[in-house]
Design a protein around this motif. Structure first.
Motif, short mmCIF file in Angstrom:
data_model
loop_
_atom_site.label_atom_id
_atom_site.label_comp_id
_atom_site.label_asym_id
_atom_site.label_seq_id
_atom_site.Cartn_x
_atom_site.Cartn_y
_atom_site.Cartn_z
N CYS A 252 -32.30 23.88 83.12
CA CYS A 252 -32.28 22.71 82.34
C CYS A 252 -33.61 22.31 81.82
O CYS A 252 -33.62 21.75 80.54
CB CYS A 252 -31.81 21.26 83.30
SG CYS A 252 -30.27 21.38 83.94
N ILE A 265 -30.37 15.79 79.51
CA ILE A 265 -29.88 17.16 80.00
C ILE A 265 -29.37 16.99 81.65
O ILE A 265 -28.18 17.39 81.89
CB ILE A 265 -30.73 18.29 79.77
CG1 ILE A 265 -30.81 18.54 78.30
CG2 ILE A 265 -30.16 19.59 80.40
CD1 ILE A 265 -31.82 19.61 77.74
N VAL A 269 -25.69 17.33 83.39
CA VAL A 269 -25.37 18.55 84.38
C VAL A 269 -24.98 17.85 85.63
O VAL A 269 -23.92 18.33 86.20
CB VAL A 269 -26.41 19.30 84.60
CG1 VAL A 269 -26.22 20.44 85.50
CG2 VAL A 269 -26.68 20.01 83.08
#
Length: 344
Positions: A252, A265, A269
């Motif tokens: 990431c 991000i 996730v």
């Protein structure tokens, strides 16, 4: 020409700042919608739940198998005595029928579904036997270890903590170094990219020793949640889970240049795992079509492996499928991070 209003300009400045922050947009608009979708699927309206019961093979209960299977409220299967006891302990069945002349109802008195199953089964059995020949029954109430909600949720909290601290800690740390040009300075040193990334993963393992034991100790002192299996097995599962999430944290953080970017991000996730992976309620609540995706998530694998060892006392070898999923995520994410990582 009149000068612009200071109040208006300050309001516009604040609105523009808000729009430029991905994490603010995520938590304000997207997060509530995703949570509503996830929880709506998990707790969707369903028909009356079918009670699952097991009949010990060779017991007198087998003569009622046909009547039990004919009931739409029951799902009956015949198991060996050991397998039936294990199914009751794991919560796979709510009631076990045993005995010879006297029918024995074996269940955990702490489970509401077991009481319901006992009433349904007894009604079917007595109806099948006929009013003229009622069946003699007795209850065998046995408290099953590790079946309380707090027993079940503690491994999930450990898994959630390993995911959160691993991904946030590594992701934020690397992006902060990139933003402050510290990574650019490291390029001039005799160091390979793989050395830097591997150091992040291995350093993460040191923190696991500080994170997991306090949770285990507190759960035992406050709620008497005991580790049914090997402490070494729990430690190995936790270490592999920590490495898998450290690899995801590296992946990431391989490209983002700002804290705002890595925040967005990481949220995208982690949120599916937070909702789907069985932290606070069982992942089996979700539709069957979603189960292959849910079972492939690293947090689902970690939680399932921890519960198998922590709650059920199973050996480490019984969790090999879950450990393989965690190892796969670790290797894949580390390999992609190594390929995509940039210093600035």
């Amino acid at each position: 020409m009149s000068s612009p209003s200071p109040l208006r300009e300050l309001i516009l400045m604040r609105l523009r700042t808000f729009v430029r922050e991905p994490e603010a947009l995520f938590w304000t608009f997207l997060f509530p919608i995703l949570m509503a979708i996830g929880l709506g699927l998990a707790f969707r309206e369903q028909p009356a739940e079918v009670a699952r019961v097991a009949l010990e093979r060779g017991s007198g209960a087998e003569r009622f198998l046909g009547a039990l299977r004919a009931s739409p409220e029951l799902e009956a299967r015949v198991l060996e005595a050991g397998a039936a006891a294990a199914a009751l302990r794991r919560g796979e069945v709510a009631l076990v029928l045993a005995g010879r002349d006297t029918l024995v109802y074996r269940y955990d008195p702490a489970r509401t579904e077991s009481h319901t199953a006992r009433l349904r089964v007894d009604a079917v059995v007595q109806r099948a036997a006929g009013a003229a020949r009622p069946v003699a029954t007795r209850e065998d109430r046995e408290r099953q270890r590790g079946t309380r909600y707090v027993d079940w949720v503690i491994p999930g909290l450990i898994g959630l903590n390993l995911m959160s601290t691993g991904m946030w800690g590594i992701g934020f740390g690397i992006v902060y170094m990139r933003q402050k040009k510290q990574l650019k300075r490291l390029v001039a040193t005799p160091m390979r990219k793989s050395d830097f990334l591997l150091a992040q993963v291995l350093a993460r393992l040191a923190f696991v020793l500080l994170e997991v034991p306090p949770i285990v100790l507190f759960a035992w002192l406050a709620f008497r949640v005991e580790v049914a299996g090997s402490l070494l097995a729990v430690a190995l599962v936790a270490l592999l889970g920590a490495m898998a999430f450290a690899g995801l944290g590296l992946l990431c953080s391989a490209r983002p240049r700002t804290i705002e970017g890595i925040s967005g991000i990481l949220n995208v996730v982690m949120l599916p795992m937070f909702v789907l992976s069985g932290v606070f309620f069982s992942a089996s609540r979700y539709p069957q079509a979603l189960q292959p995706f849910i079972q492939a998530l690293p947090l689902t694998a970690l939680n399932d492996a921890l519960r198998a060892v922590y709650n059920e006392g199973l050996p480490l070898g019984s969790t090999l499928p879950e450990l393989a999923i965690l190892a796969g995520w670790m290797v894949l994410s580390f390999g992609l991070a190594l390929r995509l990582f940039r210093w600035q």
